[in-house]
Design an enzyme around this catalytic site. Sequence first.
Site, PDB file in Angstrom:
ATOM      1  N   HIS A   1      87.788  66.551  75.103  1.00 51.23           N
ATOM      2  CA  HIS A   1      86.683  67.174  74.133  1.00 51.23           C
ATOM      3  C   HIS A   1      87.202  68.536  74.175  1.00 51.23           C
ATOM      4  CE1 HIS A   1      83.777  64.080  73.365  1.00 51.23           C
ATOM      5  NE2 HIS A   1      83.966  63.360  74.429  1.00 51.23           N
TER       6      HIS A   1
ATOM      7  N   CYS B   1      88.036  61.836  71.134  1.00 50.56           N
ATOM      8  CA  CYS B   1      87.362  61.143  71.917  1.00 50.56           C
ATOM      9  C   CYS B   1      87.158  59.502  71.012  1.00 50.56           C
ATOM     10  CB  CYS B   1      86.184  61.544  72.671  1.00 50.56           C
ATOM     11  SG  CYS B   1      85.540  60.769  73.922  1.00 50.56           S
TER      12      CYS B   1
ATOM     13  N   GLU C   1      86.270  70.677  71.928  1.00 54.27           N
ATOM     14  CA  GLU C   1      85.193  71.257  71.234  1.00 54.27           C
ATOM     15  C   GLU C   1      84.358  71.858  72.361  1.00 54.27           C
ATOM     16  OE1 GLU C   1      85.370  68.134  71.418  1.00 54.27           O
ATOM     17  OE2 GLU C   1      83.218  67.433  72.178  1.00 54.27           O
TER      18      GLU C   1
END
Length: 231
Positions: A199, A97, A201
């Site tokens: 994202h 990002c 994660e």
Amino acid sequence: MSYNVETKRYFVPEGYPQAINAAGGLPLLLMPLSKDLIAYYLDMIDGLLLSGGTDLDPFYYNEEPQGVGKISPQRDEIEILLTREAIKRKIPILAICRGLQVLAVAAGGTINQDISCMENVLKHSQLAPRWYGTHNVEIEEGTLLHKITHRKRIRVNSFHHQAIDKIPPGYIVSAKTVDGIIEGLEIDNRSDILGVQWHPECMWMNDNEAFSLFRWLVYEAATSDKQNSKR
Ligand code: MN
């Protein structure tokens, strides 16, 4: 890692260290305290994850502020220098990002300061839960991202109002949405640098393609030139 100017606290969302740890890596947090620490950080690490966060100051790509949101001046300068030096030292990089935008600008690209005011763009600032993918990205065949995910299309989450505008010299786009927004960046014929606009994660726990990015970084870190020279 991020810095909250209001509360004067450094912080990092749990998904980053958890995913690195689950992929077999040792997560270390690098605080954007001082430029003097960059060389020591790079001596210490085998791979670099550039995490998400606020917008990059357009000063770093020679533009005046237009649609830019919140910025973190100290983080900007340190991360750009850290990224340039990591590229020079061939330390593997996963850029996520804001990290993708830091990578692009560090390498000489530019950022579209606000895509939300463009016509015919998808919703890139989703209101759905963070772990949930809301738009597809089309992955270019034969790219590193394609080799890591083994997929030509994946569904990803989206929390950005900016995107890469000018691609840095020597870099290629590995993923895009149907509206033409760049969602993946890498260097042609190199296996050690990868940037994504989404994202992973937030998705890695139930999403194989998201987790494969962290496994790739840990693998690259463990088998990098830096590691080989230690043996
Ligand atoms: Mn998006």
